[in-house]
Design an enzyme around this catalytic site. Structure first.
Site, PDB file in Angstrom:
ATOM      1  N   SER A  55       0.809  -1.220   0.000  1.00 29.58           N
ATOM      2  CA  SER A  55       0.000   0.000   0.000  1.00 29.58           C
ATOM      3  C   SER A  55       0.845   1.274   0.000  1.00 29.58           C
ATOM      4  CB  SER A  55      -0.925  -0.075   1.217  1.00 29.58           C
ATOM      5  OG  SER A  55      -1.759   1.012   1.287  1.00 29.58           O
ATOM      6  N   ASP A  69      -6.344   2.283  -2.857  1.00 30.06           N
ATOM      7  CA  ASP A  69      -7.555   2.112  -2.051  1.00 30.06           C
ATOM      8  C   ASP A  69      -7.799   3.280  -1.091  1.00 30.06           C
ATOM      9  OD1 ASP A  69      -5.604   1.520  -0.214  1.00 30.06           O
ATOM     10  OD2 ASP A  69      -6.368  -0.465   0.324  1.00 30.06           O
TER      11      ASP A  69
HETATM   12 ZN    ZN Z   1      -3.675   1.249   0.340  1.00 30.59          ZN
END
Ligand code: ZN
Ligand code: 16G
Length: 538
Positions: A66, A283
């Site tokens: 991430s 995200d």
């Molecule tokens: Zn992320």
């Protein structure tokens, strides 16, 4: 040893456990330096195959760290309905990942027995990875792990964002109404949802159909380019930090902007323009702009959440639908956002512990459940009742608000927080309201806040309750926090052990930045004193 696991023993010699430390499956899956993760990936591959057989459904394996630096990596399993891995399996994963090599094969056999897996069931695993340099190597380790378990079908989607993988898993597991199980299906669903949402009306008011998107030099650049091409007549996306030679998450991306409260690299701020940042696996989403005094202003997960909640509850009202809208936040939500939702919008607010799975679960209690963490991770869940009612209302005649709701539902990737889907959702709403970033920001004014980290001997001496808003151990710390917060107008503070770093996090907010800073510092000092701080005193 049963013959079924001979391959585990054989292949595991390629992936010896030489980490020299325990690596746990936390809220973000396994995450650490990429150089010590090979054996973890191999073992996760094995577990994904077993989990798939146990659930008789497709399981996702996402290789990403991430918003962490390029040198880190990580892996998360995606359960059949797109949700995070079940708790009991998080424990199994941690145990298996950390075993001595010699114990691996028998431990795998044990998992099969204790969780009642029928090895005859065909396994199905979807694998995807982010753009990190280490990701292809670690993908191979996952694939090798899967290959140890007979009778499994694997689809390696190669480069894909975390939300795209969640989407694919959900589609594959039978939810055909949700969308087509392909990357093209994802691009089509989001872009056509957006185009139907804005309809044929041209942009109006203070809304300008142009936005600069910082892609954190990550996988989001690949996905958003595809979507941008499909909507370019109605919204112009200018991409920056869209890959090499730029370094992943380095001076850019949603986490950088949120934490540093400043513009990322390669963005030239100008008043009146809108900017957004995705994180490394797309995200999380953060918006920002330059106000008329050339001051950096951020529109974080809370602002996105309330923009969505207000718009959706208005549409349901106008569509004459009895649907219950609710907002789910964490303790990090700005106090002003909570007050605005409850007092002005009259929308119920639930508070949950940090970590997407907690919020996702709580949002299922509403017909329209809007959940966001302040860091920009979130989405909207629509209950079956909501989906059916909106569809009926559209079918039964001329109900424009219901039609708008329906197309908005298509923009939203409900399977997990999705920066690109959320961005299109924000843009569709601003478009229909004719709002600039400033108009949106004017919904309410954030209370100044400060976040700090404290290093202590053992962060787990801190135990919290009430969705992390109260500290129940060590004794006396909460009383001290109450006393300190009470000194400042609108003072609020809480502490919690981080789930991703070996530190304690401190959050403080108050009526002025000076007071928020002072409160944060004082609470950090109290943590240092009562929890055996290490290193320099805050
Ligand atoms: Zn992320
Ligand atoms: C993980 C969580 C994220 C949370 C963050 C908190 C998921 C998929 N991710 O990244 O939601 O905000 O951890 O980190 O649940 P912290 O515990 O270090 O503050």
């Amino acid at each position: 040893m049963s013959a079924s696991f001979a391959k585990v023993e054989e292949l595991s010699t390629r992936y010896p456990n030489s980490a020299g430390k325990v690596i746990g499956y936390g809220t973000a899956g396994f995450r650490d330096k990429a150089s010590i993760l090979d054996h973890v990936m191999f073992r996760v591959g094995i577990l994904s195959a077993l989990r798939s057989k146990q659930k008789n459904a497709t399981i996702g394996v996402m290789i990403t760290a991430s918003h962490n630096p390029e040198d880190d990596n990580g892996v998360k399993l995606v359960d059949p309905e797109g949700e995070m891995l079940e708790n009991a399996w998080e424990k199994i994963a941690t145990k298996v990942a950390n075993l001595d090599d010699s114990k691996l094969a028998s431990a795998v056999e044990d998992v099969v027995k204790t969780t009642g897996i029928d090895l005859g069931v065909k396994g199905s695993i979807f694998v995807a990875r982010d753009t990190r340099e280490s990701s292809p190597r670690l993908t191979q380790a996952v694939l090798d792990g899967i290959s140890c378990i007979d009778n499994c079908e694997v689809v390696n989607w190669d480069l894909a964002s975390t939300p795209v993988l969640h989407y694919l898993v959900v589609c594959r597991n039978g939810n055909e109404a949700y969308g087509k199980c392909s990357k093209a299906g994802y691009y089509d669903k989001l872009s056509s949802g957006f185009l139907t949402s804005i309809g044929s009306k041209s942009a109006q008011g203070a809304y300008k159909p142009i936005i600069t998107v910082d892609c954190a030099n990550g996988i989001g650049a690949v996905e958003i380019r595809e979507i941008g091409n499909k909507i370019s007549n109605d919204l112009k996306l200018t991409l920056v930090n869209d890959g090499k030679p730029g370094i992943l998450n380095h001076n850019c991306g949603a986490d950088f902007v949120k934490v540093q409260q400043t513009f990322p690299e390669n963005v030239t701020p100008a008043p009146g323009e809108r900017f957004a940042s995705l994180d490394g696996d797309a995200d999380r989403l953060i918006y920002y702009y330059f106000d008329s005094n050339s001051k950096f202003k951020m529109l974080d997960g809370d602002k996105i959440s309330l923009l969505f909640a207000e718009h959706l509850s208005e549409l349901t009202k106008h569509a004459n639908l009895q649907l219950k809208t609710g907002v789910v936040q964490t303790a990090y939500a700005n106090g002003s956002s909570t007050n605005y939702a409850q007092d002005v919008l009259k929308i119920p607010v639930a508070c949950e512990p940090t970590g997407v799975k907690h919020l996702h679960h709580a949002a299922q209690a509403f017909d329209i459940g809007v959940y966001f963490e302040a860091n920009g991770h979130g989405t909207v869940l629509f209950s079956n009742n909501a989906i059916a009612s909106v569809r009926d209302a559209v079918k039964s005649g001329d109900n424009k608000p219901a039609q708008e709701l329906l197309s908005f539902m298509d923009i939203i990737n409900s399977t997990v927080g999705d920066a690109i889907s959320d961005l299109l959702g924000v843009e569709a709403i601003l478009y229909s309201k004719g709002w600039s970033a400033q108009d949106w920001d004017n919904m309410y004014t954030d209370l100044p806040n400060r976040q700090l980290k404290v290093s202590v001997e053992d962060r787990n001496v801190i135990k919290t309750a009430d969705a992390e808003r109260k500290c129940v151990s060590p004794l006396g710390l909460q009383d001290k926090i109450d006393q300190l917060a009470g000194k400042y107008q609108n003072g609020r503070s809480f502490v919690r052990p981080s789930g991703t770093e070996d530190i304690v996090r401190v959050y403080a907010e108050a009526n002025t930045q000076g007071n928020a800073d002072a409160l944060g510092k004082e609470v950090a000092a109290a943590v240092y004193e009562l929890c055996r701080g290490v290193g320099p005193k805050p």
